[in-house]
Each structure stands twice: as structure tokens, then as C-alpha cells.
Design an enzyme around this catalytic site. Structure first.
Site, short mmCIF file in Angstrom:
data_model
loop_
_atom_site.label_atom_id
_atom_site.label_comp_id
_atom_site.label_asym_id
_atom_site.label_seq_id
_atom_site.Cartn_x
_atom_site.Cartn_y
_atom_site.Cartn_z
N SER A 5 1.01 -1.24 0.18
CA SER A 5 0.12 0.01 0.08
C SER A 5 1.00 1.16 0.00
O SER A 5 2.11 1.00 0.47
CB SER A 5 -0.80 -0.09 1.08
OG SER A 5 -1.50 1.24 1.60
N TYR A 48 -3.73 -0.97 9.74
CA TYR A 48 -3.45 -1.09 8.43
C TYR A 48 -2.12 -0.82 8.01
O TYR A 48 -1.28 -1.15 7.23
CB TYR A 48 -4.50 -0.28 7.57
CG TYR A 48 -4.67 -0.51 6.16
CD1 TYR A 48 -5.11 -1.59 5.55
CD2 TYR A 48 -3.98 0.39 5.30
CE1 TYR A 48 -5.17 -1.70 4.22
CE2 TYR A 48 -4.00 0.21 3.80
CZ TYR A 48 -4.64 -0.98 3.30
OH TYR A 48 -4.52 -1.08 1.97
P1 NAP Z 1 -11.75 -5.32 -1.58
O1 NAP Z 1 -12.35 -5.40 -2.87
O2 NAP Z 1 -12.07 -5.07 -0.14
O3 NAP Z 1 -10.91 -7.04 -1.66
C1 NAP Z 1 -10.19 -7.37 -0.48
C2 NAP Z 1 -10.45 -8.90 -0.89
O4 NAP Z 1 -9.58 -9.60 0.33
C3 NAP Z 1 -11.72 -9.33 -1.06
O5 NAP Z 1 -11.41 -10.45 -1.73
C4 NAP Z 1 -11.83 -9.96 0.36
O6 NAP Z 1 -12.88 -11.07 0.35
C5 NAP Z 1 -10.69 -10.81 0.72
N1 NAP Z 1 -10.43 -10.86 1.98
C6 NAP Z 1 -10.57 -10.06 3.13
N2 NAP Z 1 -10.70 -10.77 4.40
C7 NAP Z 1 -10.56 -12.15 4.01
C8 NAP Z 1 -10.75 -13.41 4.69
N3 NAP Z 1 -10.54 -13.13 6.03
N4 NAP Z 1 -10.52 -14.46 3.98
C9 NAP Z 1 -10.67 -14.38 2.66
N5 NAP Z 1 -10.43 -13.37 2.04
C10 NAP Z 1 -10.44 -12.16 2.57
O7 NAP Z 1 -10.26 -4.34 -1.82
P2 NAP Z 1 -9.35 -4.36 -2.83
O8 NAP Z 1 -8.92 -2.80 -3.04
O9 NAP Z 1 -9.34 -5.23 -3.97
O10 NAP Z 1 -7.95 -4.84 -1.90
C11 NAP Z 1 -7.22 -5.80 -2.03
C12 NAP Z 1 -5.94 -5.55 -1.52
O11 NAP Z 1 -5.48 -4.45 -2.04
C13 NAP Z 1 -5.86 -5.41 -0.10
O12 NAP Z 1 -4.76 -6.07 0.45
C14 NAP Z 1 -5.80 -4.06 -0.11
O13 NAP Z 1 -5.29 -3.39 1.35
C15 NAP Z 1 -4.71 -3.49 -1.03
N6 NAP Z 1 -4.76 -2.31 -1.59
C16 NAP Z 1 -5.82 -1.63 -2.10
C17 NAP Z 1 -5.80 -0.24 -2.33
C18 NAP Z 1 -7.02 0.32 -3.11
O14 NAP Z 1 -6.98 1.48 -3.26
N7 NAP Z 1 -8.20 -0.10 -3.28
C19 NAP Z 1 -4.68 0.59 -2.13
C20 NAP Z 1 -3.74 -0.14 -1.65
C21 NAP Z 1 -3.87 -1.58 -1.14
P3 NAP Z 1 -14.47 -10.67 0.55
O15 NAP Z 1 -14.83 -10.03 -0.74
O16 NAP Z 1 -15.07 -11.87 0.60
O17 NAP Z 1 -14.47 -9.75 1.65
#
Ligand code: NAP
Length: 253
Positions: free
Chosen positions: A145, A158
């Protein structure tokens, strides 16, 4: 002149955690488009991702697992080995965020985030590494991140987890580079996913963030596919321990 190393992933087998939506889905589709077979791991149905992989003719396997504890890690790797006979790429993408002022932050919000984002990522890497190290090949990509570099506000656990993940990426790179394994991370900027829904619903935060992004737009998860394919490919064979920002220029500002 020698040919460029290949960016293709034909014959490779990947695990992507949290592949049902958002960044994980986009990375799974990009790896599939580059030729990999992809195991989609998470706690929700993977139908949408499976349909997108079917549409491009990429083989896939869905594995249901709750990644709030490291317990399923070894079993996930075993299941993938049973399906495909090998494991070449692990993308530790599943992650959560909890927001509260530091003065009010609860132990529950601390543990939930650090366990999923950092502890589980480590034990999945360990389970994958136990297969990759003897084979002398493998790629691990952690989704970090901007808060691997910056402090942020109201996201204590986080920031701790993502800063820790960047450190862990370097540690694993140092231990496993001698065994031919590349461990790196990608630091997405602000992407349109469930993770950032609260920020995007806050009109002031949304426009303040947008105004600071040199590229002038929030990221589309598909914009992360190139970095993931690159780090998973032979083209990145001499890259170890980096956290690569894909952020529309945010950190350059
Ligand atoms: P997201 O749509 O909330 O995706 C998060 C993913 O992690 C979902 O598939 C979620 O499953 C899964 N997850 C969370 N807890 C879990 C658990 N206990 N067991 C299994 N799966 C679990 O958001 P995203 O942005 O795509 O996030 C993906 C990664 O990118 C994360 O590590 C996040 O911190 C990182 N990130 C995102 C951003 C951004 O701007 N979006 C920026 C920096 C880093 P469910 O759908 O079932 O909850």
C-alpha cells in the site's frame, strides 16, 4: 542482441488470494491472460472471476478459505499441488482495513487487520516457500500500500500491517533469492474497489485525494495487471525485495 526475457506465464500455476473482486480479481485475470492457470482463494464465491477467466480460456480452480487466520495456508498449497502438480506464483492480495482515531482504536480492530494483512500473508508465503525453495523457482508478490511508505490517518493497524508487509517482503527476498525465488510487493495507490468505498463516499476526501494524484484519476484495478505479470515473469528474475508503487504518481508528489 539477446532476446528479451519473456513476460508470458504459459505453464505456470498461480494462487491469488481475495480473487473474487477488486484488485485480486484484476490480477487473477491478468495472470490468466498471460497464460497462467490460476487458483482463486477466498471466503466468497468466485463466480465473476471464474466467468472472466473462462472468457479468455484460462484454467482456474476456486478454493474457499477464510484468511483471517493462517490455519488454511498449508491445505491451500496442498490443494493447488493436487490440482496442478506445481505452484509457481503466490499473490498475497486478501486484505482488510478498519478506520478509527488512534485514541479510540480497539484491540479487535488491530488484531483483525494485522492478522489478515500480515500474519496470514507470511504463513501463506511460508507454505508456498516450502514447495518453491526445493524446486529453486517461484515468485511471491505481496499487495502492499502507499501506507507501506506513508503514515496515513485513522488506520493504525492497516499502516502497521502494510509497512510490516514491505519489511517482510525484503526479509523473504534476502532468505530466498539464493534459491531462485523472487519476493516483491506492489503498492497500489488509490483504486476504485470495496476497500476505498468509504473514502469515495466522502465527497471532501474523494476530491482531496483526486487533486493530489498527478495522473488526475483514481486507479482502475486493471492498471495493476501489468506490474503483477511483470513481477511474476522471467523478465523480473533479478528483481528482489522491492515494493513497486502503481499509484498514478502519488508518491512522486
Ligand atoms: P476489496 O475489494 O475489499 O478486496 C479485498 C479482498 O480480500 C476481497 O476479496 C476479500 O474477500 C478478501 N478478504 C478479506 N478478508 C478475508 C478473509 N478473512 N478471508 C478471505 N478473503 C478475505 O479491496 P481491494 O482494494 O481489491 O483490496 C485488495 C488488496 O489491495 C488489499 O490487500 C488492500 O489492502 C490492497 N490495497 C488496496 C488499495 C485500493 O486503493 N483499493 C490501495 C492499496 C492497497 P471478501 O470480498 O469476501 O470480503
Amino acid at each position: 542482441m539477446a532476446a528479451l526475457p519473456s513476460f508470458r506465464l504459459d505453464g505456470r500455476v498461480a494462487i491469488v488470494t481475495g480473487a473474487n473482486t477488486g484488485i485480486g480479481q484484476a490480477i487473477a485475470v491478468a495472470l490468466g491472460a498471460a497464460g497462467a492457470r490460476v487458483a482463486l482463494v477466498g471466503r466468497s464465491g468466485m463466480d465473476e472471476t471464474e466467468a472472466r477467466l473462462d472468457a479468455i480460456g484460462a484454467a482456474h480452480l476456486a478454493i474457499r478459505a477464510d484468511l483471517s487466520t493462517p490455519e488454511p495456508a498449508a491445505q491451500i498449497v496442498e490443494e493447488v499441488l493436487g490440482w496442478a502438480g506445481q505452484l509457481d506464483i503466490l499473490v498475497n492480495n486478501a486484505g482488510i482495513i478498519r478506520r478509527a482515531d488512534a485514541l479510540e482504536f480497539t484491540e479487535e480492530d488491530w488484531d483483525a487487520v494485522v492478522d489478515t494483512n500480515l500474519k496470514v500473508a507470511f504463513f501463506l508465503a511460508q507454505a508456498a516457500g516450502r514447495h518453491m525453495v526445493p524446486r529453486k523457482a517461484g515468485k511471491i508478490i505481496n499487495i502492499a500500500s502507499l501506507l507501506s511508505f506513508q503514515g496515513g490517518v485513522r488506520v493504525a493497524s492497516y499502516t502497521a500491517s502494510k509497512s510490516g508487509l514491505a519489511g517482510l517482503t525484503k526479509l523473504l527476498a534476502c532468505e530466498w533469492a539464493p534459491h531462485g525465488i523472487n519476493v516483491n510487493a506492489i503498492a497500489p495507490g488509490y483504486f476504485v474497489t470495496n476497500n476505498t468505498e468509504a473514502l469515495r463516499n466522502d465527497a471532501d476526501r474523494h476530491s482531496a485525494i483526486l487533486a493530489r494524484i498527478p495522473a488526475g484519476q483514481w486507479g482502475d484495478p486493471a492498471d495493476l495487471g501489468g506490474a503483477a505479470v511483470f513481477l511474476a515473469s522471467d523478465a523480473a528474475r533479478y528483481i528482489h525485495g522491492i515494493t513497486l508503487p502503481v499509484d498514478g504518481g502519488w508518491l512522486a508528489r
